[in-house]
Design a protein around this motif. Structure first.
Motif, PDB file in Angstrom:
ATOM      1  N   UNK A   1      40.189  48.430  96.698  1.00  0.00           N
ATOM      2  CA  UNK A   1      40.273  48.079  95.278  1.00  0.00           C
ATOM      3  C   UNK A   1      38.965  48.392  94.566  1.00  0.00           C
ATOM      4  N   UNK A   2      37.850  48.002  95.179  1.00  0.00           N
ATOM      5  CA  UNK A   2      36.530  48.261  94.585  1.00  0.00           C
ATOM      6  C   UNK A   2      36.252  49.753  94.494  1.00  0.00           C
ATOM      7  N   UNK A   3      36.459  50.433  95.597  1.00  0.00           N
ATOM      8  CA  UNK A   3      36.086  51.836  95.722  1.00  0.00           C
ATOM      9  C   UNK A   3      36.907  52.729  94.792  1.00  0.00           C
ATOM     10  N   UNK A   4      38.182  52.419  94.628  1.00  0.00           N
ATOM     11  CA  UNK A   4      39.072  53.290  93.856  1.00  0.00           C
ATOM     12  C   UNK A   4      39.216  52.867  92.395  1.00  0.00           C
ATOM     13  N   UNK A   5      39.234  51.582  92.104  1.00  0.00           N
ATOM     14  CA  UNK A   5      39.269  51.037  90.738  1.00  0.00           C
ATOM     15  C   UNK A   5      40.173  51.862  89.822  1.00  0.00           C
ATOM     16  N   UNK A   6      41.474  51.612  89.915  1.00  0.00           N
ATOM     17  CA  UNK A   6      42.433  52.503  89.253  1.00  0.00           C
ATOM     18  C   UNK A   6      42.424  52.386  87.731  1.00  0.00           C
TER      19      UNK A   6
END
Length: 427
Positions: A306-311
């Protein structure tokens, strides 16, 4: 340094992420204090635009040139982002909002009063009145009780996928059905209507949809949910729409509006997180191997993905209701502010070596679901779905792999939330 910024456990060297098919040479950063448009071009599929890191390092709050000619502000630092999102002086009201990128489909909704029930576009006390009856339904405890049903849905979709012949589209066969089924059952929406509501949801989030197309899509969704809400007044069930009708706080129009919001965001965004997260894991084999070795890593892995991709790649809009001094800048009442969640989630002041995917990282404080009173209501449902889905997917298909070169995966850069349009896989 905060606990979330402590160094993570060391991991083996990771391969470089695959090139982004839409990459172009990055422009030189503008001079400090000079308004510039929101950067949107990614250096690769998993990293935010490179300029955002430069802005965060030099000017964590800086002038932003909006497509309508307005000059507002872009917030990229983690601490400043949390501060703005938690500050009641910053409004989420739709009548004050401006889109930071050209988005004709937002024209009917931004700059106008909020639609009934659309809590994301409301300030207290209206926001509180709409959200309060729903809050108890989406608690971590309630969502944990749903886990057996989520596990069943995931298993059924994986069985159906196993019966198909590879290559296959993971979005169509797995990510979208799982999330659509889950939110439909929770709300009380017939899954058989999915073709229509998925089409209209996509139009609402599309950057290419015209104002008329988006308005018609909203009218269809709103009419659909109003009809379902009215039916619950004569034949209630065990679902959220029935609960809201029985509660009696909200009108039919407000229940329908809240239902549209939960239905559209509740399946589209989590499906994107599942598909994009799978793409990221397949592109980082050392991290995928760690998850396969230890399925108990799933909870932490979900938070890191969730943090890394942050859609929510274009950020969150806010507007100061009065003059506010923050980060050494004076923001005048009415000036638009865009909080870049993706830049804040890559802030090295909060997360050590933030551009590295590390499933063992401590991710406390990430902003993938926002922050403050408008933090995503469905975050606990999304977490449960992903915590179940990722280990189950790779347990059932241990040889899962991309069926096309990474650069051929179609990226959803043309949507209000980021992801992939399709993820061709084989096994």
């Amino acid at each position: 340094m905060t606990p979330a910024g402590q160094p993570s456990s060391p991991t083996s060297a990771q391969p470089s992420p695959p090139p982004c098919p839409r990459s172009v040479p990055q422009p030189s950063p503008p001079p400090a204090g000079q308004p510039s448009p929101l950067p949107t071009v990614r250096p690769n599929p998993f990293d935010p635009p490179a300029e955002l890191a430069d802005y965060r390092d030099r000017e964590p709050i800086r002038p932003l040139a909006y497509p309508d000619g307005h000059t507002g502000w872009l917030v990229t630092g983690h601490a400043l982002a949390r501060s703005v999102l938690a500050d009641p002086r910053f409004s989420a009201g739709s009548e004050l909002k401006r889109a930071p990128v050209a988005r004709p489909g937002a024209e009917p909704f931004f700059g106008a009063p909020a639609l009934p029930g659309w809590m994301v576009d409301l300030d207290p006390p209206a926001h509180t009145r709409v959200r309060r009856p729903l809050a108890g339904t989406f608690t971590a405890h309630r969502m944990k009780a749903l886990r057996p049903r989520i596990e069943q849905l995931v298993d059924e979709r994986l069985t159906a996928m196993a019966g198909s012949r590879p290559p296959a589209d993971l979005v169509e066969l797995f990510a979208l059905p799982v999330t659509s089924l889950a939110i439909c059952e929770l709300l009380g929406v017939p899954y058989g209507e999915r073709a229509e509501f998925q089409r209209d949801s996509a139009l609402l989030f599309s950057l290419d949809a015209s104002a008329d197309e988006a308005a018609r899509a909203m009218d269809r969704l709103d009419g659909f949910l109003r009809e379902l809400t009215r039916s619950r007044r004569t034949g209630p069930g065990d679902d959220v729409l029935s609960m809201l009708v029985e509660d009696g706080t909200l009108s039919t129009e407000e229940i329908a509006g809240a239902g549209v919001l939960l239905l559209t965001a509740g399946h589209e965004t989590t499906a994107s997180s599942l598909a994009l997260g799978t793409f990221a894991l397949l592109s980082h084999p050392d991290q995928l191997a760690a998850l396969k070795r230890d399925p108990g890593l799933a909870d932490n892995a979900v938070e890191e993905l969730l943090r890394y991709l942050t859609i929510f790649h274009f950020g969150v809009p806010r507007t100061p209701l009065e003059d506010v001094e923050i980060g050494g800048r004076l923001l005048r009442a009415g000036e638009s502010v865009t909080v870049s969640l993706s830049a804040a989630n890559r802030d090295p002041g909060q997360f050590a070596d933030p551009d590295r995917l590390d499933l063992s990282r401590r991710t406390a404080g990430h902003l993938a679901f926002g922050h403050g009173i408008h933090q995503c209501l469905g975050r606990n449902l999304a977490r449960i779905e992903m915590r179940v889905a990722f280990p189950a997917l790779f347990r059932r298909f241990p040889e899962l792999a991309l069926a096309v070169p990474p650069e051929e995966v179609p990226l959803a850069t043309d949507m209000g939330f980021y992801g992939v349009h399709r993820l061709p896989v084989t096994w």
